[in-house]
Design a protein around this motif. Structure first.
Motif, PDB file in Angstrom:
ATOM      1  N   ARG A   1      38.236  37.151  40.764  1.00 51.85           N
ATOM      2  CA  ARG A   1      37.793  37.572  42.088  1.00 51.85           C
ATOM      3  C   ARG A   1      36.315  37.228  42.257  1.00 51.85           C
ATOM      4  NH1 ARG A   1      40.915  40.725  44.979  1.00 51.85           N
ATOM      5  NH2 ARG A   1      39.262  42.078  45.809  1.00 51.85           N
ATOM      6  N   VAL A   2      36.029  36.410  43.279  1.00 49.39           N
ATOM      7  CA  VAL A   2      34.704  35.840  43.481  1.00 49.39           C
ATOM      8  C   VAL A   2      34.088  36.417  44.750  1.00 49.39           C
ATOM      9  CG1 VAL A   2      33.400  33.710  43.885  1.00 49.39           C
ATOM     10  CG2 VAL A   2      35.361  33.695  42.314  1.00 49.39           C
ATOM     11  N   ARG A   3      32.897  36.996  44.623  1.00 46.67           N
ATOM     12  CA  ARG A   3      32.148  37.450  45.793  1.00 46.67           C
ATOM     13  C   ARG A   3      31.196  36.330  46.227  1.00 46.67           C
ATOM     14  NH1 ARG A   3      31.012  42.369  47.778  1.00 46.67           N
ATOM     15  NH2 ARG A   3      31.583  43.434  45.841  1.00 46.67           N
ATOM     16  N   ILE A   4      31.248  35.988  47.507  1.00 43.08           N
ATOM     17  CA  ILE A   4      30.382  34.933  48.030  1.00 43.08           C
ATOM     18  C   ILE A   4      28.983  35.488  48.238  1.00 43.08           C
ATOM     19  CG2 ILE A   4      30.049  33.210  49.843  1.00 43.08           C
ATOM     20  CD1 ILE A   4      32.617  32.931  48.068  1.00 43.08           C
ATOM     21  N   GLY A   5      28.014  34.785  47.667  1.00 41.56           N
ATOM     22  CA  GLY A   5      26.619  35.175  47.838  1.00 41.56           C
ATOM     23  C   GLY A   5      25.853  34.244  48.750  1.00 41.56           C
TER      24      GLY A   5
ATOM     25  N   TYR B   1      33.554  30.290  56.063  1.00 44.44           N
ATOM     26  CA  TYR B   1      33.546  31.393  55.098  1.00 44.44           C
ATOM     27  C   TYR B   1      32.157  32.023  55.075  1.00 44.44           C
ATOM     28  CZ  TYR B   1      31.300  28.872  51.077  1.00 44.44           C
ATOM     29  OH  TYR B   1      30.451  28.229  50.226  1.00 44.44           O
ATOM     30  N   THR B   2      32.083  33.278  54.672  1.00 46.43           N
ATOM     31  CA  THR B   2      30.847  34.022  54.845  1.00 46.43           C
ATOM     32  C   THR B   2      30.409  34.704  53.554  1.00 46.43           C
ATOM     33  OG1 THR B   2      31.912  36.139  55.406  1.00 46.43           O
ATOM     34  CG2 THR B   2      31.563  34.567  57.207  1.00 46.43           C
ATOM     35  N   GLY B   3      29.122  35.035  53.517  1.00 52.19           N
ATOM     36  CA  GLY B   3      28.635  35.894  52.459  1.00 52.19           C
ATOM     37  C   GLY B   3      29.382  37.218  52.464  1.00 52.19           C
ATOM     38  N   ASP B   4      29.549  37.788  51.286  1.00 55.69           N
ATOM     39  CA  ASP B   4      30.227  39.074  51.053  1.00 55.69           C
ATOM     40  C   ASP B   4      31.749  38.967  51.023  1.00 55.69           C
ATOM     41  OD1 ASP B   4      27.707  40.119  51.046  1.00 55.69           O
ATOM     42  OD2 ASP B   4      27.869  41.154  52.967  1.00 55.69           O
ATOM     43  N   GLU B   5      32.318  37.829  51.407  1.00 59.50           N
ATOM     44  CA  GLU B   5      33.770  37.666  51.237  1.00 59.50           C
ATOM     45  C   GLU B   5      34.107  37.729  49.751  1.00 59.50           C
ATOM     46  OE1 GLU B   5      36.376  34.785  53.143  1.00 59.50           O
ATOM     47  OE2 GLU B   5      34.712  34.234  54.481  1.00 59.50           O
ATOM     48  N   VAL B   6      35.293  38.268  49.449  1.00 60.11           N
ATOM     49  CA  VAL B   6      35.804  38.269  48.074  1.00 60.11           C
ATOM     50  C   VAL B   6      37.095  37.459  48.088  1.00 60.11           C
ATOM     51  CG1 VAL B   6      36.663  39.641  46.150  1.00 60.11           C
ATOM     52  CG2 VAL B   6      34.751  40.489  47.534  1.00 60.11           C
ATOM     53  N   ILE B   7      37.122  36.402  47.298  1.00 57.89           N
ATOM     54  CA  ILE B   7      38.240  35.465  47.281  1.00 57.89           C
ATOM     55  C   ILE B   7      38.731  35.333  45.843  1.00 57.89           C
ATOM     56  CG2 ILE B   7      38.995  33.127  47.860  1.00 57.89           C
ATOM     57  CD1 ILE B   7      36.448  32.938  49.648  1.00 57.89           C
ATOM     58  N   THR B   8      40.036  35.395  45.648  1.00 52.79           N
ATOM     59  CA  THR B   8      40.616  35.258  44.312  1.00 52.79           C
ATOM     60  C   THR B   8      40.909  33.797  44.030  1.00 52.79           C
ATOM     61  OG1 THR B   8      41.606  37.447  44.468  1.00 52.79           O
ATOM     62  CG2 THR B   8      42.484  35.979  42.776  1.00 52.79           C
ATOM     63  N   SER B   9      40.383  33.297  42.938  1.00 54.46           N
ATOM     64  CA  SER B   9      40.519  31.883  42.588  1.00 54.46           C
ATOM     65  C   SER B   9      41.908  31.583  42.038  1.00 54.46           C
ATOM     66  CB  SER B   9      39.475  31.509  41.534  1.00 54.46           C
ATOM     67  OG  SER B   9      39.823  32.064  40.268  1.00 54.46           O
ATOM     68  N   ARG B  10      42.175  30.298  41.864  1.00 51.60           N
ATOM     69  CA  ARG B  10      43.430  29.868  41.242  1.00 51.60           C
ATOM     70  C   ARG B  10      43.600  30.514  39.873  1.00 51.60           C
ATOM     71  NH1 ARG B  10      46.585  24.777  41.464  1.00 51.60           N
ATOM     72  NH2 ARG B  10      47.704  24.537  39.494  1.00 51.60           N
ATOM     73  N   GLY B  11      42.502  30.696  39.150  1.00 46.06           N
ATOM     74  CA  GLY B  11      42.545  31.294  37.821  1.00 46.06           C
ATOM     75  C   GLY B  11      42.624  32.804  37.818  1.00 46.06           C
ATOM     76  N   GLY B  12      42.726  33.417  39.011  1.00 54.74           N
ATOM     77  CA  GLY B  12      42.865  34.869  39.088  1.00 54.74           C
ATOM     78  C   GLY B  12      41.559  35.631  39.006  1.00 54.74           C
TER      79      GLY B  12
END
Length: 529
Positions: free
Chosen positions: A351-355, A338-349
């Motif tokens: 949206r998380v941007r990877i830093g 996984y990489t920086g700048d990816e946006v992933i939606t968690s189980r709780g809904g």
């Protein structure tokens, strides 16, 4: 594959009189603050022998004294002083330090059955327990030594334990021994998983160890998830960290679920998520400059959650329930990473941007934390915890011997961290209390329209203001626990435990902390009184 060499806790026999026949032992280890306080319990000749050493050694009450005497078991006599215990900065660890040094010295001079004499303390009510736990710690043999060097599988055959302090009842000392051995069982499990190398405790082998550990009549239910599609569907942040390692079968991640239900009507439920990063390369934000060495200890959170459940399986406290999730993965660097700048939606809904891919610990725990949050709303008197070697910042803030405890609002109102700190102070497992502030929630707020939360900045935590506090805000926000705060109709108590300092580091074995403090808080009163 060779069978797993599961840990044992050495047999401990209660000795009620130091003047009785002690032929079953081959060394006497005296742990005391002052020679004068223990002379009523010793043979007169032994007392005079030690007094003669005191007369010629001005550091007698500071240094270990080793001597030969006909009237002690095996002729080996070890006097291991605590030093002063009444200054502002002294604590019960004076007893554990003295005992650990004394028993190691006895083993070092050939003892296989040392008798440890503890004389209690008017200031520290658990001094005898702390002494016994330290004696047991001295006997631990690492998993890979037990498995690969059979002739070094054990250090001692047994321990004797004498206490010169009056007991609450005739059976209390034996209950104390049984309790201490159970806690040491748990700590040995924590050291085994936390301390074994990245291949011996790669994720599938952690699962094998846990299944073997709890596979019989342990009272612990175990469920293991290894399906990549299930990770992606229900634990997407965990799945992201696992991606690079999943292409290598022996490194593919596992989510391990544990459950204990005690007899009787449950009055307390503890729910844990443990970080189990079996090796942390940093991912694509790779740890350069020699900072990767020692990262096999990044699984100590999951290791110590497992150890706590081992204590439960030994003592089986009534009216208590525990649920645990071990988030076991390897943070590899590879083309699938996984990489920086990816946006992933968690189980709780959320949206998380990877830093920063080196902030993987909060990633693997956030979805399991959301899962136990979903369970907690249906449980009796729930307490939620995350446990992780999470940040270098906590070491910068508090040093290498202290667990940081961070409460959400409901836990802070219930003074959970203060209770943990008090429990830890009793058993030599100290905590420092940190506070999650509004600045921490502001720090993780993503400024784009695309994401809700920023996972991390791209600086080391030790170089970031509030570097161990804002990850706790991340975990609460991304898991949805922020919707169960003081202003909620259904508040949930949540405490994050950062053990990056207290968990230990190579070349020493892991400490297995804070297992003793958790046991003191949740179990001791249920089984000792």
């Amino acid at each position: 594959m060779a069978p797993i060499e599961l840990p044992t806790a050495v047999d401990v026999q209660l000795v009620k009189n130091l003047s009785s026949s002690l032929n079953d032992y081959d060394a006497l280890v005296l742990v005391a603050t002052d020679l004068n306080e223990i002379t009523p319990y010793l043979d007169v000749a032994v007392t005079k022998h030690l007094q003669s050493f005191r007369e010629v050694n001005s550091s007698f009450h500071d240094d270990i004294t080793v001597s030969v005497h006909e009237n002690v078991p095996g002729k080996r006599l070890v006097f291991s002083p605590t030093g002063p215990v009444n200054r502002d900065y002294d604590d019960v660890r004076r007893y554990s330090d003295a005992t650990l040094a004394g028993v190691k010295k006895a083993i070092g001079i050939g003892a296989k059955a040392p008798l440890v004499a503890s004389f209690g303390s008017t200031r520290y009510r658990q001094a005898n327990l702390v002494t016994l736990l330290a004696a047991l710690e001295a006997t631990y043999v690492p998993l890979q030594v037990r498995e690969e060097v059979p002739d070094r599988k054990t250090k001692v055959n047994k321990l004797g334990f004498f206490t010169g302090q009056a007991s609450p009842d005739n059976e209390y000392d034996q209950r104390l021994i049984d309790y201490a051995r159970a806690v040491e069982f748990g700590r040995a499990v924590g050291r085994d998983i936390g301390g074994a190398d990245p291949e011996r405790m790669a994720p599938p082998r952690v699962a094998e160890y846990v299944q073997e550990l709890f596979g019989k009549s342990s009272g612990i239910k175990v469920n293991v998830i290894k399906d990549k599609k299930e990770f992606e569907k229900n634990y997407p942040l965990f799945a992201a960290v696992n991606r690079a390692a999943s292409v290598v079968d022996r490194h593919h991640g596992r989510l391990i679920f544990l459950e204990y239900v005690g007899e009787g009507e449950i009055n307390t439920t503890a729910l844990f998520v443990g970080k189990g990063i079996t090796f942390d390369t940093g991912g694509l934000d790779i740890k350069a400059g020699g900072h990767m060495a020692g990262m096999s200890y990044d699984k100590c959170g999951a290791a110590n959650v497992t150890g706590f459940f081992k204590v439960l399986s030994e003592l089986k406290p009534k009216q208590f329930k525990a649920i645990g999730v071990l988030a076991v993965a390897r943070n590899n660097c590879g083309e699938e990473g996984y990489t920086g700048d990816e946006v992933i939606t968690s189980r709780g809904g959320v949206r998380v941007r990877i830093g920063n891919t080196d902030a993987e610990g909060r990633m693997v725990m956030a979805d399991p934390l959301c899962y136990i949050k979903e369970l907690a709303v249906k449980e009796v008197n729930p307490h939620l915890f995350t446990m992780a070697t999470l940040t270098g910042h906590v070491i910068r803030a508090y040093g290498s011997n202290y667990t940081a405890a961070l409460d959400n609002g409901p836990a802070r109102s219930a003074e959970i961290s203060q209770k943990l700190q008090a429990a830890g102070d009793e058993v030599g497992d100290p905590f420092e209390i940190s506070t999650v502030r509004r600045e921490d929630y502001a720090f993780i707020a993503d400024e784009s329209e695309t994401a809700d939360v920023l996972q991390c900045n791209n600086l080391p935590s030790s170089g970031t203001s509030r570097g161990h506090q804002f990850p706790a805000a991340f975990l609460a926000r991304v898991s949805g626990l922020d919707k169960h705060g003081l202003d909620s109709a259904q508040p949930l108590r949540y405490t994050h435990l950062d053990i990056a300092g207290s968990g230990g580091e190579l070349p020493q074995s892991p400490t297995a902390r804070p297992i003793p403090a958790l046991c003191q808080m949740f179990i001791a009163d249920r089984v000792l009184h």
